[in-house]
Design a protein around this motif. Structure first.
Motif, mmCIF file in Angstrom:
data_model
loop_
_atom_site.group_PDB
_atom_site.id
_atom_site.type_symbol
_atom_site.label_atom_id
_atom_site.label_comp_id
_atom_site.label_asym_id
_atom_site.label_seq_id
_atom_site.Cartn_x
_atom_site.Cartn_y
_atom_site.Cartn_z
ATOM 1 N N UNK A 198 40.270 -39.097 -8.989
ATOM 2 C CA UNK A 198 41.039 -38.618 -9.890
ATOM 3 C C UNK A 198 42.627 -39.902 -10.168
ATOM 4 N N UNK A 199 43.370 -39.057 -11.050
ATOM 5 C CA UNK A 199 43.904 -40.050 -11.765
ATOM 6 C C UNK A 199 45.294 -39.788 -11.308
ATOM 7 N N UNK A 200 45.469 -38.279 -10.679
ATOM 8 C CA UNK A 200 46.783 -37.777 -9.795
ATOM 9 C C UNK A 200 46.584 -37.269 -8.600
ATOM 10 N N UNK A 256 49.720 -41.912 -20.752
ATOM 11 C CA UNK A 256 49.548 -42.928 -19.658
ATOM 12 C C UNK A 256 48.782 -44.436 -20.401
ATOM 13 N N UNK A 257 49.082 -45.391 -20.326
ATOM 14 C CA UNK A 257 49.267 -46.346 -20.619
ATOM 15 C C UNK A 257 48.516 -47.508 -19.611
ATOM 16 N N UNK A 258 46.802 -46.619 -19.523
ATOM 17 C CA UNK A 258 46.252 -47.546 -18.339
ATOM 18 C C UNK A 258 44.502 -46.507 -18.836
ATOM 19 N N UNK A 259 43.655 -47.556 -18.746
ATOM 20 C CA UNK A 259 42.329 -46.181 -18.944
ATOM 21 C C UNK A 259 41.968 -45.288 -18.009
ATOM 22 N N UNK A 260 41.798 -44.049 -18.416
ATOM 23 C CA UNK A 260 40.888 -42.785 -17.896
ATOM 24 C C UNK A 260 39.857 -42.455 -18.327
ATOM 25 N N UNK A 303 48.740 -31.740 -16.816
ATOM 26 C CA UNK A 303 47.437 -30.894 -17.303
ATOM 27 C C UNK A 303 45.769 -31.761 -17.750
ATOM 28 N N UNK A 304 46.355 -32.311 -18.191
ATOM 29 C CA UNK A 304 44.707 -33.534 -19.111
ATOM 30 C C UNK A 304 44.476 -34.477 -17.682
ATOM 31 N N UNK A 305 45.708 -35.271 -17.358
ATOM 32 C CA UNK A 305 45.731 -36.214 -15.738
ATOM 33 C C UNK A 305 44.446 -35.229 -15.161
ATOM 34 N N UNK A 306 45.160 -34.239 -14.842
ATOM 35 C CA UNK A 306 44.726 -33.725 -13.755
ATOM 36 C C UNK A 306 42.668 -33.647 -13.769
ATOM 37 N N UNK A 307 42.081 -33.932 -15.027
ATOM 38 C CA UNK A 307 41.218 -33.576 -14.880
ATOM 39 C C UNK A 307 39.891 -34.815 -15.201
ATOM 40 N N UNK A 308 40.687 -35.965 -15.586
ATOM 41 C CA UNK A 308 40.484 -37.401 -15.226
ATOM 42 C C UNK A 308 40.638 -38.362 -14.623
ATOM 43 N N UNK A 309 39.744 -39.675 -14.647
ATOM 44 C CA UNK A 309 39.897 -40.477 -13.378
ATOM 45 C C UNK A 309 40.278 -41.644 -13.830
ATOM 46 N N UNK A 310 40.673 -42.487 -12.754
ATOM 47 C CA UNK A 310 40.801 -43.426 -12.941
ATOM 48 C C UNK A 310 40.269 -44.792 -12.806
ATOM 49 N N UNK A 311 38.721 -44.335 -12.154
ATOM 50 C CA UNK A 311 38.407 -45.434 -12.464
ATOM 51 C C UNK A 311 36.017 -44.797 -12.579
ATOM 52 N N UNK A 312 35.565 -45.898 -13.455
ATOM 53 C CA UNK A 312 33.961 -44.850 -13.496
ATOM 54 C C UNK A 312 33.745 -43.769 -12.582
ATOM 55 N N UNK A 313 34.340 -44.159 -10.628
ATOM 56 C CA UNK A 313 33.651 -43.827 -9.831
ATOM 57 C C UNK A 313 33.999 -42.217 -9.443
#
Length: 527
Positions: free
Chosen positions: A171-173, A407-411, A158-168
């Protein structure tokens, strides 16, 4: 029309004014990563959440409970949903240090959710300017959500769906929008018919689930009778009474420490076959041992931990792993607080958890959760109240320890990078200590949640965690690379509860007492 499972509903039925069944996830963001040196404003966060609403139906659904709990509740669309009611804004009081942050978050976690609305809140907190280890200008987003909506695995998604994988803003998923209005208010006649059918089918479904457990039950009984070849049967451990096994108050306390995940992974070499979860349990055990020794309350028997297990299917994770709701089982395991030697404690914990998992292998965790799916709602309500009134939790365990891999990557969110993650979990009467250890981007945080009455000196408890982590590092530095101990390292038995404990173990030195009054950052360094 989505109906809660029996496990989801259990978190509703066991909730009281003091036993609140919500979790609070905290992410601390560094705005220096925003493209173009921009500034993240509150309205930007509101707009971001609004854009992701379509992919998160949980955010716009409220609970519909039936009269007399004739059936389990349903998720329905909130016809009066107002995003700005759920997302609020505040600022950390001066001096804006780690101590103020912990107090602020504990008070926020102590307040109940409005269950007439979708059961979640988001609180944006600014003013984290004097928290050691964090860049100036950081802000936190604390998201409070009811446990009936999901377990650790589903809420991570759920929290991943609110996050991104880059500053641009990528979406993370993958986001899968849900058609609005997919869960309208059902007619009363429809609810009544479904309640009648569900109550009639429950005995049949329960019987079918019991039949599926028979092979596992028989195999477990055989193993208990004869013992596995080359191993002894798993012993049963008594649950000693401690200060943590009392009724809880509404006044929660919170503190945390953050350590590199690599440190915990490296400690596995001390005991061949040990896991990161075993190392986490060993650190928690050492910290609790030191804390109870300081209060001259260390029991002769080991404390017993309640450790949740993810019961979701490994195969087909897309179908099950991302599903909302709870899919959890649990095991109880001694954490050997009566063992003084760091490495020997880790070895015994590793052996015990391995035996616990093997004992559960005869009856799969998913099958055990299937059994509870077919208990009628009214029976579940009565059972939940019985558990609360009899203080059953105190007879099952002393502490709840949960390890949720993240997750082991920055979000990112709105271009700002999440630099720290913390988590606060629910307590229950008889179980007044929860240690949550979520991991994120190469770090693990030890989050301690209790009450003012149970842990009035939570700063001392966190010093014990510092000492436990130092002891694990020292053991790693002195142990041979093979992981074998030297003959000089022997098991040291804990003195009896009434015996006089060593001065260093029983209380802090004057220098240490002065240190505990200093502000301490989550990274374990004095401010």
């Amino acid at each position: 029309m989505h109906q809660l499972s029996s496990q989801d509903a259990q978190f509703l039925y066991m909730e009281t004014a003091h036993n609140l069944a919500h979790v609070t996830s905290i992410s601390v963001y560094d705005p220096h990563t925003v493209p173009g040196g921009g500034v993240v404003r509150f309205k930007d966060i509101l707009a971001h959440v609004e854009r992701r609403l379509a992919a998160n139906p949980l955010l716009t659904r409220r609970l519909l409970r039936l009269p007399l709990e004739l059936d389990y509740p349903y998720w329905i669309e909130d016809e009066f949903f107002d995003l700005e009611y759920h997302v609020t804004h505040g600022r950390l009081p001066e001096p804006g240090d780690w101590r103020q942050f912990c107090i602020h978050m504990a008070r926020y976690h102590s307040r109940s959710l409005d269950m007439r609305r979708p059961p979640w809140e988001m609180y944006v907190v600014e003013g984290l300017d004097h928290v050691d280890g964090l860049p100036a200008g950081c802000y936190a987003i604390a998201t409070k959500i009811h446990h009936a909506a999901g377990d650790g695995a589903s809420l991570t998604r759920f929290f991943a769906s609110l996050s991104d994988i880059d500053p641009q803003g990528t979406p993370a998923i993958p986001l899968q929008p849900v058609e609005p209005g997919s869960d309208p208010m059902p007619a009363f006649g429809t609810l009544a018919r479904r309640a009648l059918l569900n109550n009639l089918r429950s005995p049949l479904r329960l019987g079918n689930a019991l039949l599926r457990t028979v092979p596992g039950l028989l195999e477990t009984a055989r193993e208990a009778a004869r013992g596995k070849e080359g191993s002894s049967p798993r012993p049963r451990y008594p649950v000693p009474h401690t200060r943590f096994n009392v009724a809880v108050s509404p006044h929660k306390v919170f503190d945390a420490r953050v350590v590199p995940l690599a440190d915990l992974q490296a400690a596995r070499v001390l005991v061949p076959g040990a896991t990161v979860n075993d190392v986490i349990l060993a650190v928690c055990s050492d910290a609790l041992r030191r804390y109870l020794q300081r209060h001259d309350e260390l029991p002769e028997d080991s404390l017993v931990a309640w450790v949740p297990i993810n019961a979701r299917a490994r195969a087909g994770a897309d179908a099950d792993g991302g599903a909302a709701g709870n899919r959890i089982s649990a095991m109880t395991a001694p954490i050997f607080t009566n063992e003084a030697d760091t490495v020997e404690r880790l070895r015994r914990i590793s052996q015990s958890t391995r035996r616990s998992k093997e004992a559960r292998a005869g009856i799969p965790a998913r099958l055990m959760t299937d059994l509870t799916q077919h208990v009628p709602a009214a029976t579940q309500v009565l059972a939940s109240r019985l558990v609360l009134q009899t203080g059953l939790a105190a007879r099952l365990c002393n502490v709840f320890i949960s390890n949720v891999p993240g997750p082991q990557i920055p979000l990112y969110m709105n271009g700002a990078c999440a630099v720290r993650n913390f988590g606060l979990a629910p307590l229950a009467d008889g179980m007044g200590l929860f240690i949550a250890t979520p991991s994120y981007n190469g770090r693990v945080s030890f989050n301690v949640i209790s009450t003012r009455e149970i842990a009035p000196d939570i700063d001392v408890l966190m010093v014990c965690f510092d000492e436990a982590l130092d002891a694990m590092r020292e053991a790693l530095q002195t142990a041979p690379e093979s992981g074998k101990r030297t003959t000089a390292a022997r098991r040291v038995k804990t003195p009896a509860k009434r015996r006089k404990t060593p001065a260093r173990a029983r209380k802090t030195t004057p220098a240490r007492r002065r240190a505990t009054r200093k502000r301490v950052s989550p990274d374990g360094q004095p401010d």
